[in-house]
Every structure is written in C-alpha cells, then in structure tokens.
Design a protein around this motif. Sequence first.
Motif, PDB file in Angstrom:
ATOM      1  N   SER A  67       0.973  -1.208  -0.130  1.00  0.00           N
ATOM      2  CA  SER A  67       0.002  -0.178   0.052  1.00  0.00           C
ATOM      3  C   SER A  67       0.929   1.168   0.012  1.00  0.00           C
ATOM      4  O   SER A  67       0.440   2.196  -0.375  1.00  0.00           O
ATOM      5  CB  SER A  67      -1.058  -0.006   1.237  1.00  0.00           C
ATOM      6  N   ASP A  68       2.012   1.206   0.561  1.00  0.00           N
ATOM      7  CA  ASP A  68       2.976   2.281   0.517  1.00  0.00           C
ATOM      8  C   ASP A  68       3.841   2.069  -0.441  1.00  0.00           C
ATOM      9  O   ASP A  68       5.076   1.790  -0.116  1.00  0.00           O
ATOM     10  CB  ASP A  68       3.624   2.513   2.072  1.00  0.00           C
ATOM     11  N   ALA A  69       3.521   2.090  -1.959  1.00  0.00           N
ATOM     12  CA  ALA A  69       4.221   1.922  -2.730  1.00  0.00           C
ATOM     13  C   ALA A  69       5.532   2.653  -2.990  1.00  0.00           C
ATOM     14  O   ALA A  69       6.457   2.362  -3.487  1.00  0.00           O
ATOM     15  CB  ALA A  69       3.291   1.648  -4.079  1.00  0.00           C
ATOM     16  N   ALA A  70       5.572   4.044  -2.494  1.00  0.00           N
ATOM     17  CA  ALA A  70       6.481   4.989  -2.668  1.00  0.00           C
ATOM     18  C   ALA A  70       7.665   4.628  -2.046  1.00  0.00           C
ATOM     19  O   ALA A  70       8.783   5.170  -2.038  1.00  0.00           O
ATOM     20  CB  ALA A  70       6.078   6.513  -2.442  1.00  0.00           C
ATOM     21  N   ALA A  71       7.417   3.636  -0.899  1.00  0.00           N
ATOM     22  CA  ALA A  71       8.727   3.117  -0.200  1.00  0.00           C
ATOM     23  C   ALA A  71       9.598   2.157  -1.007  1.00  0.00           C
ATOM     24  O   ALA A  71      10.308   1.593  -0.331  1.00  0.00           O
ATOM     25  CB  ALA A  71       8.199   2.645   1.118  1.00  0.00           C
TER      26      ALA A  71
END
Length: 390
Positions: A140-144
């Motif tokens: 869900s935190d794809a930017a990580a």
Amino acid sequence: MSESPADGVERRLPSDEARELLALVRDIARREIAPRAAEEEAAGVFPRELFTLLSRSGLLGLPYDPAYGGGGQPYEVYLQVLEELAAARLTVGLGVSVHTLSCHALGGFGTEEQRAEHLPAMLGGGLLGAYCLSEASAGSDAAALRTRAVRDGDDWVIDGTKAWITHGGIADFCTVMARTGGPGARGISAFLVPGDAPGLSAAPPERKMGMKGSPTAQLHFDGVRVPDARRLGAEGQGFAIALAALDSGRLGIAACAVGLARAALDQAVAYARERRQFGRPIADFQGLRFLLADMATQLEAGRALCLEAARLRDEGRDFGRSAAMAKLFCTDTAMRVTTDAVQVLGGYGYTADFPVERYLREAKMLQIVEGTNQIQRVVIARHLVGPESR
C-alpha cells in the motif's frame, strides 16, 4: 445502441463496431474459455494459448492507438469486454487487465520512437506483460519501494525484488518502477524490461487460495542491465506514471468484479429454478427471491458505476475518484454476491462440484489487488476533504 447478452440486460454500445466486438468476445468466451475454466483452475494451469488467441483477435490492445496496433476502442467498450472474459474465467479477464496496465506507461508516456518500436508487438504480437510496482515491504505504501536502478553510461543497472507480480515468470516484458534518486515518490523512474533479460529471474509461484491458474510470483533483479532508451518518461516521473496507470487499472479490476459477480448470479438463478424442496422449485420461496433480487441490484449498480467512470475517462475528464469508487464498490459487491450464491446452493455451494465456491475464493483477491479497498477509501476521502494533516 444496445445489446442484450445472455443475462438479458440491455447494454449501451456506442457503435456497430463495438456491438460486433462484444459478439466476438462472447463467442470466444463460450467456445474457448468457459468449457476449460474449472478443470484448468483446479489444476493450476495458465492458459497461455488463449492469450495468443486473444492477441490475434485484437483483444490485448483495445484501448490503445490503432497507429501502434491498438484497437482504438473507448474504455466504456473495453471494460465490457473485460466483464465478458471475467464472467467466463477470471484468470483470463484479470490477465487482459494486467497486460493492458503493463502497456500503459509506454502508451501514455513513451516517446514516439519508443511506441513505434515496442507497442505493436506488445499489443498484437502475442506478447504478455507484467506490471512491477509492489514489493514485500512496499505494498500500500508503494512510494517506499527499494528496487534501485543505477546509471552506468548509457545503461541502467537494476537490483531488487518485486512481489505479488501477476504473470511473474511467464511475462514477455515488464514495466518496472525502480528508485533512481532519493527517498520518496520523486526518486522513482519507470523502465520497460524484457522478460528474458539476463539477471531477471522468478521465484516459485505463490500458493494462493484462489486464482490458481494465474501465476503470481516474486521477480528478482540481479544486475539487470537496461538501456536508457527503455526508460519511460522523465527520470523521477515513475511514481506519477504508476499512479496514472493504476487509475485506469482499477477500472479493469472493477469490470472483472462485475463479470465474476454476474457468473455467480447466473449460477444461483439457474440452481434456484432447478432445485426442488417441499414439492416446488426453491425459486418460488420469497426469502430466496429477495436474495436474488438484491444480488442483481448490487451487480447492476456496480456496472453502472464502472461504466460511468469509463465515460469520464473517455471524455478526458478527471476520473480518479470515480475509478476508486468503482473498484471499491464492484469488488465488495463481487464478495457479497459470490457469498450469497454459495448460500443459495447450500451444501452444494460449498463443494467443488459447482463453481460458486471458486468464485467466492476469487472475489476475495479482487478486494486486495491494485490498491486494497481500504486504500480506495483513502483516495476517495482525499478527493472529498483533501490530504490528511501531518
């Protein structure tokens, strides 16, 4: 113009060409896809030859520019094609949706030279794509994401591992998001990577509760060298490209959910007409009739929401909120309708002799992929009241 499919529901189609296209898809679904679905899903068989057939029939590039081998169809028509395919077998409908998603970065952000070189084979050359954004620690935190691409002369060298990749290990090409700069969304770039690139390997497929015919696997990038000519968009633009693709991809998942729910409803209605208890068909009992009516109403509401979002996209208007709503509502509806279908069939619904237990297992996956339904609620709320305070 309208068309009445097997479920008897009038569909609005924008052209005679769209009418003929949908008739072709229904014919392929009836003759080539549905008869083998149960057996191949139970055995975990991916129907690669079906995707070759779909490619030859022009069905793997429907929403893309005909100048590059696409079908030039509006999303409103493309989503109805996905519904038909998913109603016959979700592995096929989802596979087409993921392939279309995998072409989005090149189709929307590639240069003219890149599109001319790669898109024709991707859209009509029998190739199959994978979309590589998620990682084990970046869902869900794809930017990580941590997969990194380092510049080496005219090439980029990619190292890292992508997770939950549909078509992992069998895809002919991958659209890969990798970190080329600092932390956060602005440090990510997009690359088009050949499926047979040296250093690219796949882990064994995940053992899933459903969708066993659709391979999902980790992809390992170990010094994979990609020319800068295969970087899509500007350096650091990759996360924006990924989000733009997901807006469209969520509509594909919504359409697949509608198709799956429709298949479950069709099974429930057919069984209710044939099954007799207390001397008459169980379809005579008001409690069951109300249940079927609710299932049908939810299905129609989901289809309407999905196609309205598609029309916004086709008109060039902002459709991100509507796409999130469609993905949320349609996949939740598929979960409810498949659960109710099992209930209608009673004990038989819980056995593998009927497909509704498979539909139920498959519906759960749709609530998770391409942004969980909790993430869809976050997206919708941000459109309503703005981003969260920090």
